[in-house]
Design a protein around this motif. Structure first.
Motif, PDB file in Angstrom:
ATOM      1  N   ALA A 159       0.836  -1.207   0.000  1.00 57.30           N
ATOM      2  CA  ALA A 159       0.000   0.000   0.000  1.00 57.30           C
ATOM      3  C   ALA A 159       0.871   1.259   0.000  1.00 57.30           C
ATOM      4  O   ALA A 159       0.571   2.233  -0.700  1.00 57.30           O
ATOM      5  CB  ALA A 159      -0.920  -0.006   1.218  1.00 57.30           C
ATOM      6  N   PRO A 172      -0.266   8.617  -6.577  1.00 58.85           N
ATOM      7  CA  PRO A 172      -0.499   7.218  -6.968  1.00 58.85           C
ATOM      8  C   PRO A 172      -0.557   7.023  -8.486  1.00 58.85           C
ATOM      9  O   PRO A 172      -0.011   6.044  -9.013  1.00 58.85           O
ATOM     10  CB  PRO A 172      -1.857   6.902  -6.330  1.00 58.85           C
ATOM     11  N   ASP A 173      -1.184   7.948  -9.214  1.00 57.72           N
ATOM     12  CA  ASP A 173      -1.293   7.781 -10.672  1.00 57.72           C
ATOM     13  C   ASP A 173       0.070   7.956 -11.350  1.00 57.72           C
ATOM     14  O   ASP A 173       0.376   7.284 -12.335  1.00 57.72           O
ATOM     15  CB  ASP A 173      -2.336   8.733 -11.271  1.00 57.72           C
ATOM     16  N   PHE A 199       2.536  -1.445 -10.452  1.00 60.22           N
ATOM     17  CA  PHE A 199       1.177  -2.009 -10.507  1.00 60.22           C
ATOM     18  C   PHE A 199       0.937  -2.863  -9.271  1.00 60.22           C
ATOM     19  O   PHE A 199       1.807  -3.618  -8.845  1.00 60.22           O
ATOM     20  CB  PHE A 199       1.030  -2.889 -11.752  1.00 60.22           C
ATOM     21  N   LEU A 200      -0.256  -2.741  -8.717  1.00 63.74           N
ATOM     22  CA  LEU A 200      -0.639  -3.582  -7.578  1.00 63.74           C
ATOM     23  C   LEU A 200      -1.853  -4.433  -7.930  1.00 63.74           C
ATOM     24  O   LEU A 200      -2.895  -3.900  -8.328  1.00 63.74           O
ATOM     25  CB  LEU A 200      -0.965  -2.708  -6.356  1.00 63.74           C
ATOM     26  N   THR A 252       2.485   1.914  -3.411  1.00 65.40           N
ATOM     27  CA  THR A 252       1.560   2.440  -4.419  1.00 65.40           C
ATOM     28  C   THR A 252       0.938   3.780  -4.028  1.00 65.40           C
ATOM     29  O   THR A 252       0.218   4.374  -4.815  1.00 65.40           O
ATOM     30  CB  THR A 252       0.434   1.430  -4.708  1.00 65.40           C
ATOM     31  N   GLY A 253       1.211   4.245  -2.796  1.00 71.09           N
ATOM     32  CA  GLY A 253       0.754   5.587  -2.414  1.00 71.09           C
ATOM     33  C   GLY A 253      -0.624   5.652  -1.794  1.00 71.09           C
ATOM     34  O   GLY A 253      -1.308   6.674  -1.896  1.00 71.09           O
ATOM     35  N   ASN A 254      -1.067   4.582  -1.137  1.00 72.03           N
ATOM     36  CA  ASN A 254      -2.376   4.594  -0.497  1.00 72.03           C
ATOM     37  C   ASN A 254      -2.419   5.647   0.623  1.00 72.03           C
ATOM     38  O   ASN A 254      -1.621   5.586   1.564  1.00 72.03           O
ATOM     39  CB  ASN A 254      -2.660   3.196   0.089  1.00 72.03           C
ATOM     40  N   PRO A 255      -3.350   6.627   0.508  1.00 66.98           N
ATOM     41  CA  PRO A 255      -3.363   7.741   1.469  1.00 66.98           C
ATOM     42  C   PRO A 255      -3.764   7.343   2.891  1.00 66.98           C
ATOM     43  O   PRO A 255      -3.624   8.154   3.813  1.00 66.98           O
ATOM     44  CB  PRO A 255      -4.395   8.706   0.872  1.00 66.98           C
ATOM     45  N   ALA A 302       1.837   4.734 -10.910  1.00 66.20           N
ATOM     46  CA  ALA A 302       1.293   3.728 -11.829  1.00 66.20           C
ATOM     47  C   ALA A 302       1.848   3.930 -13.233  1.00 66.20           C
ATOM     48  O   ALA A 302       2.281   2.977 -13.883  1.00 66.20           O
ATOM     49  CB  ALA A 302      -0.234   3.803 -11.841  1.00 66.20           C
ATOM     50  N   ASN A 303       1.833   5.184 -13.675  1.00 70.69           N
ATOM     51  CA  ASN A 303       2.297   5.443 -15.033  1.00 70.69           C
ATOM     52  C   ASN A 303       3.818   5.297 -15.176  1.00 70.69           C
ATOM     53  O   ASN A 303       4.322   5.066 -16.266  1.00 70.69           O
ATOM     54  CB  ASN A 303       1.815   6.815 -15.500  1.00 70.69           C
TER      55      ASN A 303
END
Lengths: 206, 247
Positions: free
Chosen positions: B48, B75-76, B84-85, B51-54, B79-80
């Motif tokens: 988490a 998070p985006d 990927f999670l 991937t940058g889960n707040p 991803a870019n």
């Protein structure tokens, strides 16, 4: 955006009597085995709908999508009375509020004593798109008969964080994620011909 | 040259509770790293935070991904950039179809890479090849994302998204929980097909189910918010035999 007329749609049939003093107020009386399907799209407008299921086997299916923005005050009132046995009703209400607007929704189902075999369903979901917008929803269920099936649910809040995060992990910016979720929010209740109204409203307010 | 992924002294908490207590971990390019540990050791929190889960607050340490500071990215952007999670419990998106989601995701990535969006034919072709390989039907592509699918179907759909988006760094969080042998083979097969020099995997698990189908290059043992030991795949057998208490 100004829409002078309140967009609506309903099936016209003999078994449904309609009375409407103006476009914001509608009364439907559904006779024996009559089926009413109606959709309303109040955009910064008040709406009062009353349905009386007046004959055995009568059914009503009311869908309402509302949109409010700026400092508008919306009052939405949707009431269904199961006046006789073996009648069925469904209410699906969804809406968005942004800016400093406020929405007051009262949605009711009344099933009087000795009116057995009725089914009444009600579901509402409201999404707050700004910190100052308010949606207050008061479900009113008056069920006086025992042999009935009833359910209701209401949820109000911002777009769910977990849904936004899931989309962000797939590479969408937060604003794109919001748009994707909102663009599909009304899909299950809004007939195709009304989607442009919603799209226009979103372009200006989201 | 910087490592593919380099995590140094990473601390993170949720509310007042510290969950990651100084994680150190390096993953090299083209490798499969298994992270094994008991429930509650912080494995999912690690995914988490990457991937940058707040929900989680990073209180110290760093994560460098191909030399870039991940913690400074949204998070985006992560991803870019290729992270990927595959979620342990994939989120339901009522009203959004898998095809809609993947079109938006692929185009977001292409915009990020300054490439033209795929046209409808290219997009469907890209999807169909992968859908067929993973047993994803047209009906599953049209339905709302993760709504009304079984646990196994959701995991296959997560794997499918990974195959479509072709990320460089794939994190699979407990992909093997709730999967039967056939689904494990499908997921394991997809990972094996996708293994290549520029792509790394982090497979989070607490037992060896998926690792029977995907041989990891390295195994890290996690307990109480820290990586205790990193070794080769023989560690998996040690865990299965003796449990986590011996680390």
């Amino acid at each position: 955006m100004t829409i002078s007329k309140l967009p609506f749609l309903f099936n016209r049939q003999e078994k449904v009597l309609i009375h409407h003093p103006d476009e914001h107020e509608w009364q439907f009386i559904v006779q024996e085995r009559g089926e009413l399907e109606a959709f309303f799209l109040p955009i910064n407008q008040n709406l009062k709908v009353s349905v009386i299921l007046n004959g055995a086997g009568a059914k009503s299916d009311i869908k309402c999508a509302y949109l409010s923005n700026e400092n508008n005050d919306l009052k939405l009132d949707i009431q269904v009375l199961h006046k006789v046995k073996n009648t069925t009703s469904n209410q699906q209400i969804k809406g968005l509020a942004t800016g400093e607007s406020s929405v007051l929704l009262t949605a009711g189902i009344e099933i009087p004593k000795n009116t057995n075999g009725c089914e009444g369903y009600q579901n509402h979901r409201g999404i707050l798109l700004s910190d100052k917008a308010k949606i207050s929803a008061t479900p009113q269920l008056e069920i006086w008969s025992e042999d009935v099936v009833c359910s209701h649910g209401s949820a109000v809040g911002p777009l769910p964080d977990d849904e936004l995060f899931y989309l962000e992990t797939r590479g969408l910016k937060k604003s794109q994620a919001e748009k994707l979720l909102l663009s599909s929010f009304f899909n299950d209740i809004v007939p195709g011909e009304f989607r442009t109204h919603i799209k226009e409203w979103m372009e200006q307010n989201v | 040259m910087s490592a593919f992924l380099e995590i140094k002294d990473l601390h993170a908490k949720v509310g007042d509770k510290e969950i990651l207590k100084g994680v150190n971990l390096t993953i090299e390019s083209g490798k499969v790293m298994a992270i094994m540990g008991p429930n509650g050791c912080g494995k999912s929190t690690l995914s988490a935070v990457i991937t940058g889960n707040p929900t989680y607050q990073v209180t110290g340490g760093s994560i460098l991904f191909k030399g870039k500071d991940l913690l400074k990215m949204t998070p985006d952007e992560r991803a870019n950039a290729g992270v990927f999670l595959a979620f342990q419990r994939p989120t339901e998106l009522p009203g959004v179809s898998m095809a809609q989601l993947l079109k938006a995701a692929l185009n977001a990535k292409r915009t990020f890479l300054k490439e033209k969006p795929l046209d409808a034919v290219q997009f469907m072709k890209h999807l169909k090849v992968r859908a067929t390989a993973l047993g994803i039907t047209d009906e599953m592509l049209k339905r709302s994302v993760n709504v009304g699918f079984s646990g196994g179907e959701k995991k296959r759909l997560e794997t499918f998204q990974m195959a479509v988006l072709e990320p460089d760094f794939c994190i699979l969080d407990e992909m093997d929980s709730g999967l039967d042998v056939d689904a494990l083979k499908v997921v394991g097969g997809a990972i094996s097909v996708m293994r290549e020099e520029k792509r790394s995997f982090m497979i989070i698990t607490h037992h060896d189910d998926l690792l029977r189908y995907v041989a990891p290059d390295k195994v890290a043992i996690m307990r109480d918010g820290k990586i205790l030991q990193v070794g080769d795949k023989e560690l998996v057998a040690k865990v299965e035999e003796k449990g986590y208490d011996n680390f």
